[in-house]
Design a protein around this motif. Sequence first.
Motif, PDB file in Angstrom:
ATOM      1  N   ASP A 298      22.839  39.127  51.564  1.00  0.00           N
ATOM      2  CA  ASP A 298      23.112  37.655  51.270  1.00  0.00           C
ATOM      3  C   ASP A 298      22.529  37.271  49.918  1.00  0.00           C
ATOM      4  O   ASP A 298      23.079  36.630  49.205  1.00  0.00           O
ATOM      5  CB  ASP A 298      22.234  36.510  52.436  1.00  0.00           C
ATOM      6  N   TYR A 299      21.183  37.807  49.516  1.00  0.00           N
ATOM      7  CA  TYR A 299      20.900  37.430  48.148  1.00  0.00           C
ATOM      8  C   TYR A 299      21.723  38.198  47.051  1.00  0.00           C
ATOM      9  O   TYR A 299      22.133  37.581  46.247  1.00  0.00           O
ATOM     10  CB  TYR A 299      19.245  38.149  48.231  1.00  0.00           C
ATOM     11  N   LEU A 300      22.216  39.386  47.395  1.00  0.00           N
ATOM     12  CA  LEU A 300      23.104  39.955  46.364  1.00  0.00           C
ATOM     13  C   LEU A 300      24.192  39.030  46.237  1.00  0.00           C
ATOM     14  O   LEU A 300      25.004  38.918  45.172  1.00  0.00           O
ATOM     15  CB  LEU A 300      23.476  41.388  46.923  1.00  0.00           C
TER      16      LEU A 300
ATOM     17  N   LEU B 280      31.806  38.244  41.000  1.00  0.00           N
ATOM     18  CA  LEU B 280      31.506  39.966  40.990  1.00  0.00           C
ATOM     19  C   LEU B 280      30.598  40.152  39.948  1.00  0.00           C
ATOM     20  O   LEU B 280      29.693  40.981  40.091  1.00  0.00           O
ATOM     21  CB  LEU B 280      32.850  40.744  40.659  1.00  0.00           C
ATOM     22  N   SER B 281      30.719  39.312  38.813  1.00  0.00           N
ATOM     23  CA  SER B 281      29.868  39.659  37.639  1.00  0.00           C
ATOM     24  C   SER B 281      28.585  39.179  38.095  1.00  0.00           C
ATOM     25  O   SER B 281      27.451  39.797  37.864  1.00  0.00           O
ATOM     26  CB  SER B 281      30.287  38.709  36.268  1.00  0.00           C
ATOM     27  N   GLU B 282      28.478  37.866  38.639  1.00  0.00           N
ATOM     28  CA  GLU B 282      26.975  37.397  39.254  1.00  0.00           C
ATOM     29  C   GLU B 282      26.392  38.242  40.202  1.00  0.00           C
ATOM     30  O   GLU B 282      25.332  38.496  40.144  1.00  0.00           O
ATOM     31  CB  GLU B 282      27.197  36.028  39.825  1.00  0.00           C
ATOM     32  N   VAL B 283      27.237  38.924  41.359  1.00  0.00           N
ATOM     33  CA  VAL B 283      26.655  39.788  42.118  1.00  0.00           C
ATOM     34  C   VAL B 283      26.178  41.128  41.455  1.00  0.00           C
ATOM     35  O   VAL B 283      25.196  41.600  41.704  1.00  0.00           O
ATOM     36  CB  VAL B 283      27.876  40.229  43.303  1.00  0.00           C
ATOM     37  N   GLY B 284      26.918  41.635  40.372  1.00  0.00           N
ATOM     38  CA  GLY B 284      26.530  42.759  39.680  1.00  0.00           C
ATOM     39  C   GLY B 284      25.113  42.581  38.970  1.00  0.00           C
ATOM     40  O   GLY B 284      24.347  43.325  38.935  1.00  0.00           O
ATOM     41  N   GLN B 285      25.026  41.217  38.358  1.00  0.00           N
ATOM     42  CA  GLN B 285      23.875  40.984  37.688  1.00  0.00           C
ATOM     43  C   GLN B 285      22.545  40.883  38.488  1.00  0.00           C
ATOM     44  O   GLN B 285      21.630  41.550  38.261  1.00  0.00           O
ATOM     45  CB  GLN B 285      23.908  39.590  37.088  1.00  0.00           C
TER      46      GLN B 285
ATOM     47  N   SER C 233      27.530  51.713  38.658  1.00  0.00           N
ATOM     48  CA  SER C 233      28.035  51.022  37.234  1.00  0.00           C
ATOM     49  C   SER C 233      29.108  50.054  37.235  1.00  0.00           C
ATOM     50  O   SER C 233      28.922  49.069  36.885  1.00  0.00           O
ATOM     51  CB  SER C 233      28.278  52.346  36.491  1.00  0.00           C
ATOM     52  N   TYR C 234      29.966  50.350  38.364  1.00  0.00           N
ATOM     53  CA  TYR C 234      31.217  49.368  38.506  1.00  0.00           C
ATOM     54  C   TYR C 234      30.707  48.182  39.103  1.00  0.00           C
ATOM     55  O   TYR C 234      31.093  47.114  38.763  1.00  0.00           O
ATOM     56  CB  TYR C 234      32.329  50.044  39.185  1.00  0.00           C
ATOM     57  N   ALA C 235      29.831  48.224  39.956  1.00  0.00           N
ATOM     58  CA  ALA C 235      29.146  47.245  40.954  1.00  0.00           C
ATOM     59  C   ALA C 235      28.561  46.284  40.193  1.00  0.00           C
ATOM     60  O   ALA C 235      28.520  45.128  40.029  1.00  0.00           O
ATOM     61  CB  ALA C 235      28.527  47.583  42.134  1.00  0.00           C
ATOM     62  N   GLU C 236      27.620  46.882  39.064  1.00  0.00           N
ATOM     63  CA  GLU C 236      26.887  46.225  38.138  1.00  0.00           C
ATOM     64  C   GLU C 236      27.567  45.644  37.040  1.00  0.00           C
ATOM     65  O   GLU C 236      27.192  44.290  36.732  1.00  0.00           O
ATOM     66  CB  GLU C 236      25.724  46.947  37.533  1.00  0.00           C
ATOM     67  N   SER C 237      28.374  46.071  36.807  1.00  0.00           N
ATOM     68  CA  SER C 237      29.303  45.499  35.618  1.00  0.00           C
ATOM     69  C   SER C 237      30.411  44.528  36.170  1.00  0.00           C
ATOM     70  O   SER C 237      30.914  43.672  35.341  1.00  0.00           O
ATOM     71  CB  SER C 237      30.222  46.508  34.927  1.00  0.00           C
ATOM     72  N   GLY C 238      30.495  44.446  37.530  1.00  0.00           N
ATOM     73  CA  GLY C 238      31.399  43.461  38.324  1.00  0.00           C
ATOM     74  C   GLY C 238      32.782  43.671  38.160  1.00  0.00           C
ATOM     75  O   GLY C 238      33.716  42.944  38.276  1.00  0.00           O
ATOM     76  N   LYS C 239      33.101  45.320  37.949  1.00  0.00           N
ATOM     77  CA  LYS C 239      34.484  45.611  37.825  1.00  0.00           C
ATOM     78  C   LYS C 239      35.122  45.782  39.064  1.00  0.00           C
ATOM     79  O   LYS C 239      36.378  46.170  39.225  1.00  0.00           O
ATOM     80  CB  LYS C 239      34.325  46.929  36.917  1.00  0.00           C
ATOM     81  N   ARG C 240      34.329  45.841  40.199  1.00  0.00           N
ATOM     82  CA  ARG C 240      35.013  46.171  41.449  1.00  0.00           C
ATOM     83  C   ARG C 240      34.175  45.758  42.538  1.00  0.00           C
ATOM     84  O   ARG C 240      32.881  45.483  42.516  1.00  0.00           O
ATOM     85  CB  ARG C 240      34.940  47.696  41.815  1.00  0.00           C
ATOM     86  N   ALA C 241      34.830  45.207  43.532  1.00  0.00           N
ATOM     87  CA  ALA C 241      34.275  44.502  44.697  1.00  0.00           C
ATOM     88  C   ALA C 241      33.654  45.490  45.586  1.00  0.00           C
ATOM     89  O   ALA C 241      34.197  46.949  45.430  1.00  0.00           O
ATOM     90  CB  ALA C 241      35.020  43.857  45.410  1.00  0.00           C
ATOM     91  N   SER C 242      32.619  45.491  46.265  1.00  0.00           N
ATOM     92  CA  SER C 242      32.046  46.403  47.047  1.00  0.00           C
ATOM     93  C   SER C 242      32.398  46.029  48.667  1.00  0.00           C
ATOM     94  O   SER C 242      32.478  45.139  49.160  1.00  0.00           O
ATOM     95  CB  SER C 242      30.287  46.529  46.748  1.00  0.00           C
ATOM     96  N   ARG C 243      32.658  47.330  49.344  1.00  0.00           N
ATOM     97  CA  ARG C 243      32.816  47.185  50.693  1.00  0.00           C
ATOM     98  C   ARG C 243      31.474  46.730  51.322  1.00  0.00           C
ATOM     99  O   ARG C 243      30.561  47.135  50.813  1.00  0.00           O
ATOM    100  CB  ARG C 243      33.381  48.517  51.334  1.00  0.00           C
ATOM    101  N   PRO C 244      31.490  46.122  52.503  1.00  0.00           N
ATOM    102  CA  PRO C 244      30.230  45.550  53.110  1.00  0.00           C
ATOM    103  C   PRO C 244      29.279  46.730  53.518  1.00  0.00           C
ATOM    104  O   PRO C 244      28.014  46.594  53.115  1.00  0.00           O
ATOM    105  CB  PRO C 244      30.800  44.877  54.449  1.00  0.00           C
ATOM    106  N   GLU C 245      29.695  47.813  53.774  1.00  0.00           N
ATOM    107  CA  GLU C 245      28.674  48.999  54.155  1.00  0.00           C
ATOM    108  C   GLU C 245      28.235  49.552  52.898  1.00  0.00           C
ATOM    109  O   GLU C 245      26.859  49.923  52.879  1.00  0.00           O
ATOM    110  CB  GLU C 245      29.444  50.071  54.964  1.00  0.00           C
ATOM    111  N   ASN C 246      28.793  49.458  51.896  1.00  0.00           N
ATOM    112  CA  ASN C 246      28.284  50.013  50.570  1.00  0.00           C
ATOM    113  C   ASN C 246      26.922  48.985  49.931  1.00  0.00           C
ATOM    114  O   ASN C 246      26.195  49.119  49.388  1.00  0.00           O
ATOM    115  CB  ASN C 246      29.211  49.935  49.434  1.00  0.00           C
ATOM    116  N   LEU C 247      27.497  47.670  49.966  1.00  0.00           N
ATOM    117  CA  LEU C 247      26.855  46.517  49.671  1.00  0.00           C
ATOM    118  C   LEU C 247      25.267  46.545  50.384  1.00  0.00           C
ATOM    119  O   LEU C 247      24.408  46.416  50.055  1.00  0.00           O
ATOM    120  CB  LEU C 247      27.360  45.193  49.711  1.00  0.00           C
ATOM    121  N   MET C 248      25.652  47.083  51.926  1.00  0.00           N
ATOM    122  CA  MET C 248      24.464  47.053  52.946  1.00  0.00           C
ATOM    123  C   MET C 248      23.419  47.942  52.236  1.00  0.00           C
ATOM    124  O   MET C 248      22.163  48.103  52.455  1.00  0.00           O
ATOM    125  CB  MET C 248      24.891  47.119  54.130  1.00  0.00           C
TER     126      MET C 248
END
Length: 111
Positions: free
Chosen positions: A66-68, A7-12, A40-55
């Motif tokens: 895929d890149y994210l 999650l931290s890597e995705v957030g970064q 903020s939570y997504a970037e800090s890796g504090k929370r996983a994102s639902r697919p639709e939010n990541l999209m």
Amino acid sequence: MDIKLYLSEVGQRIMDRRKKIGLTQEELAEQSGLTTQFVSYAESGKRASRPENLMRIAAVLGVSTDYLLTGDIIDKDMLLLSEKLGRLSAAEVRIVENIIDECISLYHQNE
């Protein structure tokens, strides 16, 4: 797999891309229809994102989900890059091509 590290890597990757295109967390949130707190939570890796939010985030950032998620460049990323090149003049495309050729040459010199 360590989920916190993942999650931290995705957030970064989200934060790096957001900053690269010059958006604030607030602007990314507004353009993606999410809250600033969520970004903020997504970037800090504090929370996983639902697919639709990541999209939604990926669409605003101009990258694939895929890149994210993985850091890998896939066909969709190449298509997005191609669309950007399509907005340039022929002369500008040649300049970008020369830059790419120079980067390839530099990277392969060190092999």
